[in-house]
Design a protein around this motif. Structure first.
Motif, PDB file in Angstrom:
ATOM      1  N   GLN A  19      17.376  30.803  46.421  1.00 14.82           N
ATOM      2  CA  GLN A  19      17.538  29.362  46.582  1.00 14.82           C
ATOM      3  C   GLN A  19      18.720  29.023  47.483  1.00 14.82           C
ATOM      4  O   GLN A  19      18.686  28.079  48.241  1.00 14.82           O
ATOM      5  N   GLU A  20      19.795  29.769  47.382  1.00  9.33           N
ATOM      6  CA  GLU A  20      20.985  29.476  48.171  1.00  9.33           C
ATOM      7  C   GLU A  20      21.688  30.776  48.506  1.00  9.33           C
ATOM      8  O   GLU A  20      21.790  31.672  47.672  1.00  9.33           O
ATOM      9  N   LYS A  21      22.167  30.877  49.727  1.00  5.96           N
ATOM     10  CA  LYS A  21      22.885  32.063  50.146  1.00  5.96           C
ATOM     11  C   LYS A  21      24.382  31.784  50.118  1.00  5.96           C
ATOM     12  O   LYS A  21      24.847  30.769  50.623  1.00  5.96           O
ATOM     13  N   TYR A  22      25.127  32.694  49.526  1.00  3.80           N
ATOM     14  CA  TYR A  22      26.568  32.549  49.422  1.00  3.80           C
ATOM     15  C   TYR A  22      27.243  33.538  50.368  1.00  3.80           C
ATOM     16  O   TYR A  22      26.758  34.650  50.555  1.00  3.80           O
ATOM     17  N   PRO A  23      28.364  33.151  50.969  1.00  2.00           N
ATOM     18  CA  PRO A  23      29.056  34.055  51.895  1.00  2.00           C
ATOM     19  C   PRO A  23      29.633  35.262  51.158  1.00  2.00           C
ATOM     20  O   PRO A  23      30.525  35.115  50.318  1.00  2.00           O
ATOM     21  N   LEU A  24      29.122  36.441  51.461  1.00  2.00           N
ATOM     22  CA  LEU A  24      29.583  37.656  50.807  1.00  2.00           C
ATOM     23  C   LEU A  24      30.750  38.259  51.584  1.00  2.00           C
ATOM     24  O   LEU A  24      30.798  38.195  52.810  1.00  2.00           O
ATOM     25  N   ASN A  25      31.669  38.853  50.837  1.00  2.00           N
ATOM     26  CA  ASN A  25      32.795  39.581  51.416  1.00  2.00           C
ATOM     27  C   ASN A  25      33.656  38.706  52.339  1.00  2.00           C
ATOM     28  O   ASN A  25      34.302  39.215  53.254  1.00  2.00           O
ATOM     29  N   THR A  26      33.617  37.403  52.114  1.00  2.00           N
ATOM     30  CA  THR A  26      34.475  36.477  52.851  1.00  2.00           C
ATOM     31  C   THR A  26      35.790  36.260  52.109  1.00  2.00           C
ATOM     32  O   THR A  26      36.852  36.207  52.710  1.00  2.00           O
ATOM     33  N   PHE A  27      35.687  36.129  50.793  1.00  2.00           N
ATOM     34  CA  PHE A  27      36.852  35.880  49.956  1.00  2.00           C
ATOM     35  C   PHE A  27      37.365  37.175  49.328  1.00  2.00           C
ATOM     36  O   PHE A  27      36.586  38.059  48.992  1.00  2.00           O
ATOM     37  N   ARG A  28      38.663  37.249  49.161  1.00  2.00           N
ATOM     38  CA  ARG A  28      39.281  38.357  48.450  1.00  2.00           C
ATOM     39  C   ARG A  28      39.465  37.952  46.992  1.00  2.00           C
ATOM     40  O   ARG A  28      39.438  36.752  46.654  1.00  2.00           O
ATOM     41  N   PRO A  29      39.678  38.905  46.068  1.00  2.00           N
ATOM     42  CA  PRO A  29      39.973  38.533  44.684  1.00  2.00           C
ATOM     43  C   PRO A  29      41.317  37.801  44.597  1.00  2.00           C
ATOM     44  O   PRO A  29      42.214  38.035  45.415  1.00  2.00           O
ATOM     45  N   PRO A  30      41.473  36.922  43.622  1.00  2.00           N
ATOM     46  CA  PRO A  30      42.740  36.181  43.501  1.00  2.00           C
ATOM     47  C   PRO A  30      43.882  37.019  42.926  1.00  2.00           C
ATOM     48  O   PRO A  30      45.036  36.607  42.997  1.00  2.00           O
ATOM     49  N   LEU A  31      43.558  38.175  42.346  1.00  2.00           N
ATOM     50  CA  LEU A  31      44.566  39.060  41.766  1.00  2.00           C
ATOM     51  C   LEU A  31      44.403  40.465  42.333  1.00  2.00           C
ATOM     52  O   LEU A  31      43.303  40.850  42.762  1.00  2.00           O
ATOM     53  N   ASP A  32      45.482  41.246  42.298  1.00  3.54           N
ATOM     54  CA  ASP A  32      45.433  42.623  42.795  1.00  3.54           C
ATOM     55  C   ASP A  32      45.294  43.635  41.663  1.00  3.54           C
ATOM     56  O   ASP A  32      45.805  44.742  41.742  1.00  3.54           O
ATOM     57  N   ILE A  33      44.640  43.240  40.592  1.00  2.22           N
ATOM     58  CA  ILE A  33      44.357  44.143  39.484  1.00  2.22           C
ATOM     59  C   ILE A  33      42.844  44.185  39.292  1.00  2.22           C
ATOM     60  O   ILE A  33      42.133  43.296  39.777  1.00  2.22           O
ATOM     61  N   PRO A  34      42.308  45.205  38.615  1.00  4.22           N
ATOM     62  CA  PRO A  34      40.860  45.221  38.342  1.00  4.22           C
ATOM     63  C   PRO A  34      40.436  43.947  37.622  1.00  4.22           C
ATOM     64  O   PRO A  34      41.114  43.496  36.681  1.00  4.22           O
TER      65      PRO A  34
END
Length: 245
Positions: A19-34
């Motif tokens: 239904q909708e395509k989202y941009p993949l691998n554009t955003f980084r995680p907000p934290l640097d932990i798992p």
């Protein structure tokens, strides 16, 4: 009949595949932990559906929180309840990221909001900086994780919304990874005759279907004989690898 088929159909319905395509691998995680989740998107709360994900911060406060992409700060709010200290960042691709329950902001943003608090003579403030006044870059420190507002333990509440409609979407659709190789556990399975003439195993009523767990972790159900339009109900739970919830 493999339960895998039912799981895929259910997943398709829940995530709106196609239904909708989202941009993949554009955003980084907000934290640097798992990324380990304390709360999932769409989770039913006491009076609302959860509009983001709650990321565990290892039972600690003060972890660095980073901008997931280039953007501009469009809203900062400090309150005793709700998201507590929260910051909103609009990104050029039409999405806004939200970071809640923060301990404090980065020095630049902290200095800005302190001036507002002194001007208004109030701890609780809400401001909407002009677009472009507070620009941030991807990977830039914007805040530190905390336990402010209506939070029952240290964590980061994180959202990705449409900047136009403000409709929240599941952050995991954008390529953020949560380790999850643990198979779901199937509790019970039911078949439902849906059309007027439908039958399942010669019955026009809901029936429970027996199944067995296979050596590879999948489930194999007993044969089902059906006519007409039928549906299936799956009672299951799915745990993450690094969390019991």
């Amino acid at each position: 009949m493999r339960i895998l088929i039912l799981s895929l159909l259910l997943l398709s319905a829940l995530t709106g595949l196609g239904q909708e395509k989202y941009p993949l691998n554009t955003f980084r995680p907000p934290l640097d932990i798992p990324l380990v989740l304390a709360g999932t998107f769409g989770e039913l709360r006491s009076n609302h559906f959860h509009s983001g994900i709650d990321i565990k911060t290892q039972q600690r406060q003060g972890l660095p929180v980073y901008a997931i992409g280039n953007g501009t700060v469009t809203r900062i709010k400090i309150g005793l309840w709700g998201y507590g200290k929260v910051i909103y960042i609009a990104h050029p691709n039409g999405y806004t990221s939200v970071y809640g329950h923060l301990q404090k902001f980065s020095p630049e943003i902290e200095s800005f909001i302190k001036r507002v608090q002194y001007e208004k003579k109030s701890y609780e403030v809400e401001v909407f900086p002009d677009y472009g006044d507070i620009k941030v870059l991807k990977d830039q420190l914007i805040a530190y994780s905390g336990n402010t507002g209506g939070s029952s333990g240290p964590h980061l509440h994180f959202e990705i919304r449409s900047s136009i409609s403000e409709k929240p979407t599941n952050p995991l659709l954008y390529g953020l990874e949560v380790r999850d190789a643990t198979n779901p556990t199937l509790v019970s399975l039911f078949a439902y005759p849906l059309s007027k003439e439908a039958q399942v195993n010669r019955s026009s009523k809901k029936i429970q279907i027996k199944f067995n767990k296979q050596k590879d972790g999948s489930y194999l159900a007993d044969k089902v004989y059906a006519s007409g339009t039928i549906g299936f109900g799956v009672n299951t739970y799915d745990r993450q690898d690094l969390a019991a919830n």
